[in-house]
Design a protein around this motif. Sequence first.
Motif, PDB file in Angstrom:
ATOM      1  N   GLY A   1      34.332  66.118  11.486  1.00 43.98           N
ATOM      2  CA  GLY A   1      35.401  65.209  11.886  1.00 43.98           C
ATOM      3  C   GLY A   1      36.259  64.806  10.703  1.00 43.98           C
ATOM      4  O   GLY A   1      37.482  64.901  10.743  1.00 43.98           O
ATOM      5  N   PHE A   2      35.584  64.411   9.622  1.00 38.57           N
ATOM      6  CA  PHE A   2      36.354  63.983   8.446  1.00 38.57           C
ATOM      7  C   PHE A   2      37.131  65.138   7.839  1.00 38.57           C
ATOM      8  O   PHE A   2      38.261  64.962   7.368  1.00 38.57           O
ATOM      9  CB  PHE A   2      35.430  63.353   7.395  1.00 38.57           C
ATOM     10  CG  PHE A   2      35.322  61.879   7.571  1.00 38.57           C
ATOM     11  CD1 PHE A   2      36.431  61.062   7.399  1.00 38.57           C
ATOM     12  CD2 PHE A   2      34.133  61.283   7.928  1.00 38.57           C
ATOM     13  CE1 PHE A   2      36.359  59.700   7.581  1.00 38.57           C
ATOM     14  CE2 PHE A   2      34.045  59.914   8.117  1.00 38.57           C
ATOM     15  CZ  PHE A   2      35.156  59.130   7.939  1.00 38.57           C
ATOM     16  N   LEU A   3      36.539  66.333   7.875  1.00 38.03           N
ATOM     17  CA  LEU A   3      37.240  67.500   7.353  1.00 38.03           C
ATOM     18  C   LEU A   3      38.544  67.724   8.123  1.00 38.03           C
ATOM     19  O   LEU A   3      39.609  67.909   7.537  1.00 38.03           O
ATOM     20  CB  LEU A   3      36.338  68.733   7.473  1.00 38.03           C
ATOM     21  CG  LEU A   3      36.744  69.895   6.573  1.00 38.03           C
ATOM     22  CD1 LEU A   3      36.552  69.525   5.117  1.00 38.03           C
ATOM     23  CD2 LEU A   3      35.948  71.135   6.923  1.00 38.03           C
ATOM     24  N   HIS A   4      38.453  67.647   9.453  1.00 38.46           N
ATOM     25  CA  HIS A   4      39.650  67.837  10.268  1.00 38.46           C
ATOM     26  C   HIS A   4      40.662  66.728  10.033  1.00 38.46           C
ATOM     27  O   HIS A   4      41.861  66.978  10.007  1.00 38.46           O
ATOM     28  CB  HIS A   4      39.277  67.913  11.754  1.00 38.46           C
ATOM     29  CG  HIS A   4      38.764  69.248  12.157  1.00 38.46           C
ATOM     30  ND1 HIS A   4      37.838  69.433  13.152  1.00 38.46           N
ATOM     31  CD2 HIS A   4      39.035  70.482  11.679  1.00 38.46           C
ATOM     32  CE1 HIS A   4      37.575  70.722  13.269  1.00 38.46           C
ATOM     33  NE2 HIS A   4      38.282  71.373  12.378  1.00 38.46           N
ATOM     34  N   THR A   5      40.153  65.504   9.870  1.00 40.12           N
ATOM     35  CA  THR A   5      41.053  64.386   9.581  1.00 40.12           C
ATOM     36  C   THR A   5      41.830  64.650   8.298  1.00 40.12           C
ATOM     37  O   THR A   5      43.049  64.470   8.242  1.00 40.12           O
ATOM     38  CB  THR A   5      40.243  63.085   9.447  1.00 40.12           C
ATOM     39  OG1 THR A   5      39.643  62.803  10.698  1.00 40.12           O
ATOM     40  CG2 THR A   5      41.129  61.935   9.038  1.00 40.12           C
ATOM     41  N   ILE A   6      41.099  65.126   7.262  1.00 34.13           N
ATOM     42  CA  ILE A   6      41.756  65.374   5.980  1.00 34.13           C
ATOM     43  C   ILE A   6      42.768  66.511   6.110  1.00 34.13           C
ATOM     44  O   ILE A   6      43.882  66.435   5.568  1.00 34.13           O
ATOM     45  CB  ILE A   6      40.698  65.678   4.893  1.00 34.13           C
ATOM     46  CG1 ILE A   6      39.862  64.434   4.632  1.00 34.13           C
ATOM     47  CG2 ILE A   6      41.361  66.141   3.610  1.00 34.13           C
ATOM     48  CD1 ILE A   6      38.633  64.670   3.806  1.00 34.13           C
TER      49      ILE A   6
ATOM     50  N   VAL B   1      37.846  62.645  13.240  1.00 35.89           N
ATOM     51  CA  VAL B   1      36.753  61.692  13.155  1.00 35.89           C
ATOM     52  C   VAL B   1      36.786  60.641  14.268  1.00 35.89           C
ATOM     53  O   VAL B   1      35.753  60.138  14.692  1.00 35.89           O
ATOM     54  CB  VAL B   1      36.700  61.077  11.743  1.00 35.89           C
ATOM     55  CG1 VAL B   1      37.712  59.960  11.606  1.00 35.89           C
ATOM     56  CG2 VAL B   1      35.318  60.634  11.416  1.00 35.89           C
ATOM     57  N   GLY B   2      37.997  60.361  14.782  1.00 36.77           N
ATOM     58  CA  GLY B   2      38.079  59.375  15.855  1.00 36.77           C
ATOM     59  C   GLY B   2      37.332  59.827  17.100  1.00 36.77           C
ATOM     60  O   GLY B   2      36.784  59.019  17.855  1.00 36.77           O
TER      61      GLY B   2
ATOM     62  N   PHE C   1      36.607  55.922   5.914  1.00 35.36           N
ATOM     63  CA  PHE C   1      38.026  55.635   5.747  1.00 35.36           C
ATOM     64  C   PHE C   1      38.286  54.880   4.454  1.00 35.36           C
ATOM     65  O   PHE C   1      39.277  55.137   3.771  1.00 35.36           O
ATOM     66  CB  PHE C   1      38.579  54.871   6.946  1.00 35.36           C
ATOM     67  CG  PHE C   1      39.179  55.772   7.966  1.00 35.36           C
ATOM     68  CD1 PHE C   1      40.462  56.264   7.798  1.00 35.36           C
ATOM     69  CD2 PHE C   1      38.453  56.184   9.063  1.00 35.36           C
ATOM     70  CE1 PHE C   1      41.014  57.132   8.716  1.00 35.36           C
ATOM     71  CE2 PHE C   1      38.999  57.055   9.985  1.00 35.36           C
ATOM     72  CZ  PHE C   1      40.277  57.527   9.810  1.00 35.36           C
ATOM     73  N   LEU C   2      37.366  53.955   4.130  1.00 36.28           N
ATOM     74  CA  LEU C   2      37.531  53.236   2.866  1.00 36.28           C
ATOM     75  C   LEU C   2      37.517  54.231   1.710  1.00 36.28           C
ATOM     76  O   LEU C   2      38.338  54.165   0.794  1.00 36.28           O
ATOM     77  CB  LEU C   2      36.419  52.204   2.684  1.00 36.28           C
ATOM     78  CG  LEU C   2      36.567  50.947   3.540  1.00 36.28           C
ATOM     79  CD1 LEU C   2      35.442  49.976   3.242  1.00 36.28           C
ATOM     80  CD2 LEU C   2      37.910  50.285   3.247  1.00 36.28           C
ATOM     81  N   ILE C   3      36.579  55.210   1.774  1.00 30.24           N
ATOM     82  CA  ILE C   3      36.470  56.187   0.694  1.00 30.24           C
ATOM     83  C   ILE C   3      37.749  57.021   0.591  1.00 30.24           C
ATOM     84  O   ILE C   3      38.171  57.406  -0.494  1.00 30.24           O
ATOM     85  CB  ILE C   3      35.248  57.101   0.918  1.00 30.24           C
ATOM     86  CG1 ILE C   3      33.970  56.266   0.772  1.00 30.24           C
ATOM     87  CG2 ILE C   3      35.231  58.268  -0.052  1.00 30.24           C
ATOM     88  CD1 ILE C   3      32.711  57.005   1.134  1.00 30.24           C
TER      89      ILE C   3
END
Lengths: 215, 291
Positions: free
Chosen positions: A14-19, A168-169, A193-195
């Motif tokens: 999820g985070f990979l796709h967000t980025i 990630v959502g 998200f903070l990171i």
Amino acid sequence: MDILVEYGDVLARGFLHTIELFLLAGVGSLVLGTVLATLRVSPVPALRAVGTGYVTLLRNTPLTLVFFFFVFAYPKLELLQFPFFTAAVIALTIYTSAFVCEVLRSGINTVPVGQAEAARSIGLGFAQSLTNVILPQAFRAVVPPMVSVLIALLKNTTVAAGFSVNEVGSVIPFLNEEGEPTTNAFIWIAVGFLILVIPLTLVQRSFEKRWSVAR
Amino acid sequence: MSNVLFDSPGPRAISRNRLIGAISIVVVVGAVGYVLLRFYQTGQFDASKWEWLLYEQVQVELLRALGNTVGAFATGAVLALAFGAVFALGRLSDHAWLRVPCTGIVEFFRAIPLVILIFFLYYAAPGLGVNFGQYWSVVLGLTLYNGSVLAEVFRAGVHALPKGQTEAAYSIGMRKNQVMRFVVLPQSVRMMLPAIISQLVVLLKDSALGFLITYQELLYYARYLGGVPTLDRPIIPVSMVVAALYISMCLLLTWFANFLDRRNRRGKKTRVIAAPAEDRLAATGGAPTGE
């Protein structure tokens, strides 16, 4: 902690796709936004009207609606078809570029009129004075608000969750369907998200210090 | 536009500008025309795709959906203003035990994407024993996020007032409470008004996120209506109508904010308060007051 062990890969993907969404749409909207800003300050009234119309329209449209159009309505036109992910990048780019344009334009307004006058007095035309004199200074002035726009873009990527993009959502509805408690996932997403945001803020601060224009 | 990047055009420049203008109009009209042509070719302008507008039941349901959108917006706006006022006062407090947690809460809710917040309220909160349902998940999400931004706006507004105002008030013996009520707030609210309205535009736009958790607002209804086979699946006509509704509502608010802004700028020596760029442009959007 269990959630990280069991669904860590879902979160990571999820985070990979967000980025990915963030980087692609970020570059896209910076380019499109600069073009729009140029249109809005150009000597040709028709071009100014086009830029103004675009910005006014997009700024008053919910991002969800832009997504809605590209995901549900656009395919019906039977033009070039593309996957959801591409549709999300396009929707985010089209939406964010209106805000990039406005930030840049306010940056152009901070450059003292004397600079533009000096540029003209040594014989530079519109394109030359914009690219050699005005924009370099404007870019410096707008770094902090521009980073804010990018942070907003990063947060906006989560809207894609409602449109079949696995960023990630979408992890929370996914876990909910699996019958897993989503509270922990929420905490990890918030931390994630903070990171992601903190480096952007640091870049913002350092550029602010290094680039504060000596005028 | 105070910043003139080009000379007043001479005869040659005028004719050149006209040429470029004509070409750009041709390009834009061509592009829009092509899209409209595709609309036409794929039958989006067929009578069968627009018939739904005539059905009374559809009209009533569309109005109900619009009502749901406006309802979430109105409740969210009132609550966000209250939330913002309370937390702005908290952040301005002289007592650290009040100031620090308020700052933390405001910063936290500004940092979390609103979608995640709404998902949390809708999907995760029931696991913790509170069931908000769609309406309150949307409204509370809107309240927490926009309230935090408004708290910042309020704080900026109070800080933007010349220091002499508060000092003068203290010097004639007013207490902090009185200084706030009689001197600071009446002046700063005026300055903050355009920024507040702009933030309400953001809130209105964000209410469309209710779609993601199946809150039955405009977009949700558009999605449903656009897929009804007996109406010839009019997804494009429906999205056009819904887009027109959203855009005109937001434009109206934006126009009002700009109107207040212009009125403030005229004459009076007031500084204009703006939300941090991120929040104005952000979440799902926003309209900065006229720059």
